[in-house]
Design an enzyme around this catalytic site. Structure first.
Site, PDB file in Angstrom:
ATOM      1  N   LYS A   1      -2.345   4.034  -9.551  1.00 19.89           N
ATOM      2  CA  LYS A   1      -3.379   2.922 -10.001  1.00 19.89           C
ATOM      3  C   LYS A   1      -4.142   2.842 -11.597  1.00 19.89           C
ATOM      4  O   LYS A   1      -4.442   2.062 -12.042  1.00 19.89           O
ATOM      5  CB  LYS A   1      -4.616   3.092  -9.572  1.00 19.89           C
ATOM      6  CG  LYS A   1      -4.314   1.453  -8.049  1.00 19.89           C
ATOM      7  CD  LYS A   1      -5.260   1.558  -7.314  1.00 19.89           C
ATOM      8  CE  LYS A   1      -4.491   0.939  -5.584  1.00 19.89           C
ATOM      9  NZ  LYS A   1      -5.983   0.395  -4.388  1.00 19.89           N
TER      10      LYS A   1
ATOM     11  N   LYS B   1       6.705  -1.080  -1.183  1.00 22.14           N
ATOM     12  CA  LYS B   1       5.378  -1.178  -0.526  1.00 22.14           C
ATOM     13  C   LYS B   1       4.783  -3.223  -0.566  1.00 22.14           C
ATOM     14  O   LYS B   1       4.551  -2.623  -1.270  1.00 22.14           O
ATOM     15  CB  LYS B   1       4.706  -0.036  -0.446  1.00 22.14           C
ATOM     16  CG  LYS B   1       3.213   0.016   0.624  1.00 22.14           C
ATOM     17  CD  LYS B   1       1.686   0.819   0.600  1.00 22.14           C
ATOM     18  CE  LYS B   1       1.234  -0.018  -0.741  1.00 22.14           C
ATOM     19  NZ  LYS B   1      -0.457  -0.402   0.130  1.00 22.14           N
TER      20      LYS B   1
ATOM     21  N   LYS C   1      -1.544  -5.648  -1.478  1.00 22.56           N
ATOM     22  CA  LYS C   1      -2.640  -6.234  -2.043  1.00 22.56           C
ATOM     23  C   LYS C   1      -2.943  -6.293  -3.982  1.00 22.56           C
ATOM     24  O   LYS C   1      -3.016  -7.710  -3.814  1.00 22.56           O
ATOM     25  CB  LYS C   1      -4.733  -6.038  -1.395  1.00 22.56           C
ATOM     26  CG  LYS C   1      -4.445  -6.283  -0.324  1.00 22.56           C
ATOM     27  CD  LYS C   1      -5.789  -5.757  -0.048  1.00 22.56           C
ATOM     28  CE  LYS C   1      -6.315  -5.509   1.770  1.00 22.56           C
ATOM     29  NZ  LYS C   1      -7.152  -4.457   2.092  1.00 22.56           N
TER      30      LYS C   1
HETATM   31  P1  ATP Z   1      -3.389  -1.591  -2.362  1.00 26.77           P
HETATM   32  O1  ATP Z   1      -2.071  -1.775  -3.011  1.00 26.77           O
HETATM   33  O2  ATP Z   1      -4.228  -2.863  -3.630  1.00 26.77           O
HETATM   34  O3  ATP Z   1      -4.039  -0.802  -1.996  1.00 26.77           O
HETATM   35  P2  ATP Z   1      -3.222  -2.020   0.350  1.00 26.77           P
HETATM   36  O4  ATP Z   1      -2.139  -3.108   0.557  1.00 26.77           O
HETATM   37  O5  ATP Z   1      -2.675  -0.783   0.753  1.00 26.77           O
HETATM   38  O6  ATP Z   1      -4.127  -2.389  -0.586  1.00 26.77           O
HETATM   39  P3  ATP Z   1      -5.814  -0.616   1.679  1.00 26.77           P
HETATM   40  O7  ATP Z   1      -6.512  -1.778   2.062  1.00 26.77           O
HETATM   41  O8  ATP Z   1      -5.950  -0.189   0.877  1.00 26.77           O
HETATM   42  O9  ATP Z   1      -4.233  -2.186   1.744  1.00 26.77           O
HETATM   43  O10 ATP Z   1      -5.041  -0.581   3.234  1.00 26.77           O
HETATM   44  C1  ATP Z   1      -5.718  -0.513   5.144  1.00 26.77           C
HETATM   45  C2  ATP Z   1      -4.909  -0.331   5.345  1.00 26.77           C
HETATM   46  O11 ATP Z   1      -3.196  -0.781   4.847  1.00 26.77           O
HETATM   47  C3  ATP Z   1      -4.606   0.922   5.026  1.00 26.77           C
HETATM   48  O12 ATP Z   1      -4.707   2.060   6.041  1.00 26.77           O
HETATM   49  C4  ATP Z   1      -3.426   1.190   4.404  1.00 26.77           C
HETATM   50  O13 ATP Z   1      -2.294   2.828   4.893  1.00 26.77           O
HETATM   51  C5  ATP Z   1      -3.056  -0.066   4.986  1.00 26.77           C
HETATM   52  N1  ATP Z   1      -1.202  -0.292   4.576  1.00 26.77           N
HETATM   53  C6  ATP Z   1      -1.729  -0.789   3.469  1.00 26.77           C
HETATM   54  N2  ATP Z   1      -0.336  -1.818   2.545  1.00 26.77           N
HETATM   55  C7  ATP Z   1       0.674  -0.899   4.137  1.00 26.77           C
HETATM   56  C8  ATP Z   1       2.244  -1.227   4.486  1.00 26.77           C
HETATM   57  N3  ATP Z   1       2.586  -2.130   3.887  1.00 26.77           N
HETATM   58  N4  ATP Z   1       2.440  -1.324   5.987  1.00 26.77           N
HETATM   59  C9  ATP Z   1       1.331  -1.093   6.553  1.00 26.77           C
HETATM   60  N5  ATP Z   1       0.739   0.046   6.231  1.00 26.77           N
HETATM   61  C10 ATP Z   1       0.336  -0.592   5.083  1.00 26.77           C
END
Ligand code: ATP
Ligand code: LTN
Length: 334
Positions: A114, A195, A198
């Site tokens: 990040k 991955k 968000k």
């Molecule tokens: P960012 O990538 O912007 O940090 P994010 O999509 O990872 O955001 P978070 O709010 O950080 O979202 O994650 C919330 C939950 O979702 C966490 O437990 C994280 O491990 C899970 N998670 C995030 N992305 C994935 C994914 N692609 N597959 C499975 N679990 C996920």
């Protein structure tokens, strides 16, 4: 004794099916396990580690709290609250900062990824995992259900707990990350090597948000990236990552075994059939959530009442541990 479970999610962007499959859907299952006591938190302080528009942040925070309820989290069964409503998190993070070597933070993969994308890297971004450790440790938590990407942060929380216990005496429970065997890393539909995230939600065709309308869901899945072959099976081959990702989504949402999933597609005529079936399953699994969310979000007074109720319950658990930690560190209790 029941095992205590804690997890959180940031109100940055609307949550996607990766968040749902890897985290939130598993929280609902955990809530229905009589052996567990569950605490789920909208981690708004974590969202501030990257620049946010204040108005949008407020809206998304309420939206996410409403989504907790829409997916089936129940304030009578689980504690549901907003991180910033309970000052233990910020205060506890400060205390933990003072036992955490900065080198531990600079090594975090998420921080490296990040910070590389930001012109100005905020101190909060570096400190993010310490705030997360405070979320977990001040609640005497045993289990932390998260997606694969958060495993390193939970391990850091374990290290902080052990270090504190070593210096100040047995205090914190050393928590365990609970990562699903399948679905813990849903990949982007535009690029199955990255991955689903968000932070990449602005890229066309990357995510499916939980509240997207059925037409958008169908379009995104029908256009998702797959290889030029036709074989439909689970595979670790990087070439087949797109198909593997679609099968994983189908597997997680239907609850069928991997063998049964492959059997469903044994007579498929190509990836078009697979995509159509995945789209149907995603639409069916999110339909109820969309309808319930619309009702819940419209009753703001009730949402606010529930957030307050959750915060009171959260304080009752975490404040005694905060006082204990302050005392052990040599602070005079007020
Ligand atoms: P960012 O990538 O912007 O940090 P994010 O999509 O990872 O955001 P978070 O709010 O950080 O979202 O994650 C919330 C939950 O979702 C966490 O437990 C994280 O491990 C899970 N998670 C995030 N992305 C994935 C994914 N692609 N597959 C499975 N679990 C996920
Ligand atoms: N960093 C996590 C969100 C999070 C969390 C927590 C998860 C903040 N505090 C405590 C589990 C336990 C993420 O999903 N990005």
């Amino acid at each position: 004794m029941k095992r205590r479970v804690f997890s959180g999610i940031q109100p940055s962007e609307m949550i996607h099916i990766g968040n749902y499959i890897g985290a939130v859907k598993r929280w609902v299952e955990s809530q229905n396990d009589a052996e567990k006591e569950n605490i789920f938190c909208v981690v708004d302080l974590h969202a501030l580690t990257v620049p946010q528009d204040p108005h949008a942040l407020r809206e998304r925070t309420l939206e996410l709290m409403a989504l907790f309820l829409a997916v089936g989290l129940d304030p009578d069964k689980s504690i549901l609250f907003l991180q910033s409503h309970v000052s233990v998190h910020a205060e506890g993070a400060w205390l933990l900062n003072c036992v955490t070597p900065e080198g531990w933070l600079k090594k975090m993969t998420q921080y490296k990824d990040k910070s590389a994308k930001q012109e100005t890297v905020l101190t909060g971004l570096l400190d993010y995992p310490v705030l997360m450790a405070a979320d977990i440790l001040f609640y005497d938590v045993h289990e932390v259900p998260v997606g694969e990407d958060q495993k390193q942060h939970v391990e850091l929380a374990r290290n902080i707990a052990e270090r504190f216990n070593y210096h100040y005496g047995e205090t914190f429970i050393v928590p365990e990350p609970m990562i699903a065997a399948s679905g813990a890393r849903i990949m982007g539909l535009d690029d199955p090597t990255a991955k689903m995230s968000k932070s990449s939600a602005h890229i066309k065709g990357h995510v499916i948000r939980l509240l997207d309308d059925p037409k958008d869901i169908e379009r995104t899945i029908m256009r998702s990236k797959t290889d030029s072959g036709s074989e439909i099976r689970f595979s670790k081959d990087p070439e087949k990552a797109g198909v593997n990702n679609l099968l994983t989504i189908y597997h997680a949402l239907t609850g069928k075994s991997k063998e049964a999933v492959e059997q469903d597609f044994a007579n498929a005529r190509g990836y078009g059939d697979l995509k159509k079936a995945v789209a149907e399953v995603v639409i069916a699994s999110t339909e109820q959530i969309r309808v319930r969310h619309r009702d819940i979000i419209s009753d703001r007074a009730e949402l606010e009442r529930l957030m307050k109720l959750g915060a009171d319950k959260a304080r009752a658990i975490s404040e005694p541990r905060l006082r204990d930690v302050k005392k052990k560190m040599g602070l005079i209790l007020g």
